[in-house]
Write a protein that holds these residues in place. Structure first.
Motif, mmCIF file in Angstrom:
data_model
loop_
_atom_site.group_PDB
_atom_site.id
_atom_site.type_symbol
_atom_site.label_atom_id
_atom_site.label_comp_id
_atom_site.label_asym_id
_atom_site.label_seq_id
_atom_site.Cartn_x
_atom_site.Cartn_y
_atom_site.Cartn_z
ATOM 1 N N MET A 1 0.740 -1.248 0.063
ATOM 2 C CA MET A 1 0.014 -0.173 -0.009
ATOM 3 C C MET A 1 0.886 1.285 0.024
ATOM 4 S SD MET A 1 -3.141 1.086 0.054
ATOM 5 C CE MET A 1 -4.127 2.377 0.292
ATOM 6 N N THR A 2 1.790 1.170 0.846
ATOM 7 C CA THR A 2 2.713 2.571 1.161
ATOM 8 C C THR A 2 3.526 2.815 -0.372
ATOM 9 O OG1 THR A 2 3.325 1.903 3.236
ATOM 10 C CG2 THR A 2 4.806 3.280 2.032
ATOM 11 N N GLU A 3 3.835 1.631 -0.948
ATOM 12 C CA GLU A 3 4.694 1.890 -2.277
ATOM 13 C C GLU A 3 3.715 2.318 -3.075
ATOM 14 O OE1 GLU A 3 7.909 1.951 -3.056
ATOM 15 O OE2 GLU A 3 7.991 1.745 -0.887
ATOM 16 N N PHE A 4 2.417 1.831 -3.370
ATOM 17 C CA PHE A 4 1.390 2.135 -4.347
ATOM 18 C C PHE A 4 1.247 3.502 -4.173
ATOM 19 C CE2 PHE A 4 -2.984 3.148 -4.866
ATOM 20 C CZ PHE A 4 -3.216 2.830 -6.477
ATOM 21 N N LEU A 5 1.059 4.139 -2.849
ATOM 22 C CA LEU A 5 0.627 5.482 -2.850
ATOM 23 C C LEU A 5 1.763 6.627 -3.264
ATOM 24 C CD1 LEU A 5 -1.092 5.463 0.677
ATOM 25 C CD2 LEU A 5 -2.143 5.932 -1.659
ATOM 26 N N VAL A 6 3.041 5.926 -2.922
ATOM 27 C CA VAL A 6 4.236 6.892 -3.293
ATOM 28 C C VAL A 6 4.326 6.997 -4.883
ATOM 29 C CG1 VAL A 6 6.644 6.744 -3.350
ATOM 30 C CG2 VAL A 6 5.694 6.218 -1.053
ATOM 31 N N LEU A 28 2.343 13.803 0.863
ATOM 32 C CA LEU A 28 1.541 12.846 0.765
ATOM 33 C C LEU A 28 1.292 12.364 2.542
ATOM 34 C CD1 LEU A 28 0.388 10.217 -0.392
ATOM 35 C CD2 LEU A 28 2.815 9.426 -0.859
ATOM 36 N N ALA A 29 2.414 12.096 2.954
ATOM 37 C CA ALA A 29 2.305 11.635 4.543
ATOM 38 C C ALA A 29 1.247 12.399 5.385
ATOM 39 C CB ALA A 29 3.718 11.839 5.098
ATOM 40 N N SER A 30 0.966 13.881 5.173
ATOM 41 C CA SER A 30 0.434 14.695 5.815
ATOM 42 C C SER A 30 -1.372 14.459 5.562
ATOM 43 C CB SER A 30 0.626 16.219 5.492
ATOM 44 O OG SER A 30 1.938 16.598 6.026
ATOM 45 N N ILE A 34 -4.131 13.100 7.961
ATOM 46 C CA ILE A 34 -5.230 13.957 8.209
ATOM 47 C C ILE A 34 -6.403 13.095 7.761
ATOM 48 C CG2 ILE A 34 -6.883 15.738 7.350
ATOM 49 C CD1 ILE A 34 -4.025 17.212 6.539
ATOM 50 N N GLY A 35 -6.606 12.232 6.842
ATOM 51 C CA GLY A 35 -7.697 11.439 6.188
ATOM 52 C C GLY A 35 -7.960 10.223 7.418
ATOM 53 N N CYS A 36 -6.807 9.540 7.756
ATOM 54 C CA CYS A 36 -6.979 8.229 8.915
ATOM 55 C C CYS A 36 -7.348 8.877 9.927
ATOM 56 C CB CYS A 36 -5.597 7.648 8.917
ATOM 57 S SG CYS A 36 -5.255 6.605 7.264
ATOM 58 N N ASN A 37 -6.620 9.994 10.527
ATOM 59 C CA ASN A 37 -6.985 10.361 11.907
ATOM 60 C C ASN A 37 -8.473 10.920 11.904
ATOM 61 O OD1 ASN A 37 -4.487 10.043 13.628
ATOM 62 N ND2 ASN A 37 -3.519 10.983 12.000
ATOM 63 N N MET A 38 -8.982 11.544 11.088
ATOM 64 C CA MET A 38 -10.389 12.495 11.112
ATOM 65 C C MET A 38 -11.139 11.235 11.225
ATOM 66 S SD MET A 38 -10.180 15.458 11.632
ATOM 67 C CE MET A 38 -12.063 15.678 11.318
ATOM 68 N N LEU A 39 -11.045 10.083 10.257
ATOM 69 C CA LEU A 39 -12.080 8.979 10.266
ATOM 70 C C LEU A 39 -12.071 8.409 11.737
ATOM 71 C CD1 LEU A 39 -11.252 7.258 6.818
ATOM 72 C CD2 LEU A 39 -13.447 8.395 7.544
ATOM 73 N N LEU A 40 -10.773 8.039 12.168
ATOM 74 C CA LEU A 40 -10.538 7.559 13.588
ATOM 75 C C LEU A 40 -11.220 8.298 14.812
ATOM 76 C CD1 LEU A 40 -7.035 6.026 13.375
ATOM 77 C CD2 LEU A 40 -9.162 4.817 13.219
ATOM 78 N N LYS A 145 -3.758 2.558 12.843
ATOM 79 C CA LYS A 145 -2.848 3.244 13.559
ATOM 80 C C LYS A 145 -1.306 2.652 13.200
ATOM 81 C CE LYS A 145 -3.488 7.202 15.161
ATOM 82 N NZ LYS A 145 -2.623 8.458 14.829
ATOM 83 N N LEU A 146 -1.388 1.460 13.187
ATOM 84 C CA LEU A 146 -0.189 0.563 12.978
ATOM 85 C C LEU A 146 0.359 0.644 11.841
ATOM 86 C CD1 LEU A 146 1.891 -1.577 14.292
ATOM 87 C CD2 LEU A 146 0.300 -3.399 13.447
ATOM 88 N N TRP A 147 -0.424 0.545 10.801
ATOM 89 C CA TRP A 147 -0.064 0.779 9.241
ATOM 90 C C TRP A 147 0.387 2.242 9.272
ATOM 91 C CZ3 TRP A 147 -1.958 4.439 5.641
ATOM 92 C CH2 TRP A 147 -1.380 4.090 4.482
ATOM 93 N N LEU A 148 -0.291 3.405 9.810
ATOM 94 C CA LEU A 148 0.234 4.840 9.759
ATOM 95 C C LEU A 148 1.480 4.917 10.142
ATOM 96 C CD1 LEU A 148 -1.187 7.423 8.514
ATOM 97 C CD2 LEU A 148 -2.078 7.786 10.595
#
Length: 396
Positions: A1-6, A28-30, A34-40, A145-148
């Protein structure tokens, strides 16, 4: 997933030395953060309200602070990527550190607020309700969070970003706090014990510790860090690989943001070598260093005697004395000046930072006493200094 996004969102992602590529990585990291933490945050807040759990809501607001941190990081990375201008000839890279410092204060403030709320819950506990769905949601959040955390650590190592590495550590810390929150819910569900306030207190302390750690990591480069031993080796070996360079010392590196550094070093050249030849070599090294390592290097030439057998023998003997007195001692710029009644042995002595003024005087006197045992005419002229490396480069 990481390499795909990069590969999908970072153009020329392999060229991490380029400022624009580095900015793209940071953005990209930011945005992912933002997206992951807002959903959580939304998922945990709704869960915390449904089961009336302060520890779950504390965890939710921790995620909200992480989202805010990502927003600040986004702005910081964007501003840090601005090119040099008339007022800032070394660029704006240090803004990224300032952004990280702001994030640290925000995290500490959230942790302190949660601490006060949790303490109130301990004094005046409220009834909770148990829902297995809430446990499932929190378990899913641990996975996110582990993936993030791993995502930020991978990108942070790739572009050497202290802010991303701090964010990664914070995310992995969130895994522990969410696990503690799940524990409080399960304890209440199976045993009826309400430890919600206590767990909330633990979570708040962990959040504040994370904030302090982020502040420390971002303050160090702003204050001025010692040179990383790997950078020390890389630069000294780069300089010394050129024909006409005998050795190097007194390396100093100034950091103006991640991947933006200026350095100075003393390069030793044979004293019999034509000065124009030495100057041409030094100029080439400076150009090559900027092109290959991305570091603006300034070199000071130090002529050293390479064909005088007496000088070489005395230099070796001085080295043996230093090894007996303290194996950590180093010296450079060794030369001999002959006088009528005495002979000056002149050199610079590099000592550990633990040496105070008294210890410096003592070691200087001991060296002089040992040297005068060879010949009473010998007089040592020693300049004592410290290395700017994080640790003795010879010991790593």
């Amino acid at each position: 997933m990481t390499e795909f996004l990069v590969k999908k969102f970072v153009k020329n992602y392999e060229n991490t030395g380029d400022g624009k590529v580095r900015t793209s990585y940071g953005m990209l990291a930011s945005l992912v953060g933002i997206g992951c933490n807002m959903l959580l945050f939304l998922a945990k807040l709704i869960t915390g309200i449904l089961i009336n759990s302060i520890s779950v809501m504390a965890d939710a607001f921790n995620n909200l602070s992480d989202a805010a941190s990502s927003i600040i990081g986004f702005v910081g990375v964007k501003m840090a990527g601005k090119p040099a201008d008339q007022d800032h000839p070394f660029g704006h890279g240090r803004i990224e550190y300032i952004a990280g410092f702001i994030v640290a204060f925000l995290v500490i403030e959230v942790g302190f607020s949660l601490f006060k709320t949790s303490f109130g819950k301990i004094r005046n506990p409220e009834n909770m309700t148990f829902h297995l769905t809430s446990v499932v949601i929190l378990l899913l959040s641990i996975g996110v969070k582990l993936w993030l955390g791993l995502f930020n650590r991978t990108l942070g190592k790739r572009i050497q970003s202290t802010v991303m590495m701090a964010t990664a550590a914070d995310s992995l810390g969130d895994v522990a706090t969410t696990s503690a929150t799940i524990l409080s819910i399960l304890v209440f569900g199976f045993f009826g014990w309400n430890i919600d306030g206590i767990i909330g207190l633990v979570v708040s302390v962990v959040v504040m510790i994370a904030g302090v750690n982020i502040a420390r990591d971002t303050l160090e480069p702003l204050i001025g860090q010692a040179i990383d031993p790997k950078v020390y080796r890389e630069l000294t070996e780069f300089v010394e690989q050129y024909d006409g360079i005998v050795g190097s010392h007194d390396l100093i590196v100034h950091n103006y943001g991640p991947s933006k550094s200026m350095a100075s070093i003393h390069a030793e050249v044979p004293s019999h070598q034509n000065i124009e030849v030495s100057h041409e070599i030094v100029d080439k090294i400076e150009r090559d260093c900027l092109k290959k390592l991305g570091i603006f290097l300034v070199i000071h030439m130090d002529p050293v005697e390479t064909h005088n057998e007496k000088t070489a023998a005395l230099k070796e003997q001085v080295g043996e004395i230093l090894g007996r007195l303290d194996s950590r001692l180093q010296f450079h710029d060794f030369r001999i000046v002959n006088g009528t009644d005495k002979v000056n042995l002149i050199f610079d002595l590099v000592v550990p930072r633990e040496y105070n003024s008294s210890m410096r005087d003592t070691i200087r006197n001991k060296i002089s006493e040992e040297v005068q045992k060879w010949d009473s005419r010998y007089d040592c002229v020693i300049t004592v200094e410290n290395s700017y490396c994080a640790e003795n480069p010879e010991s790593i």
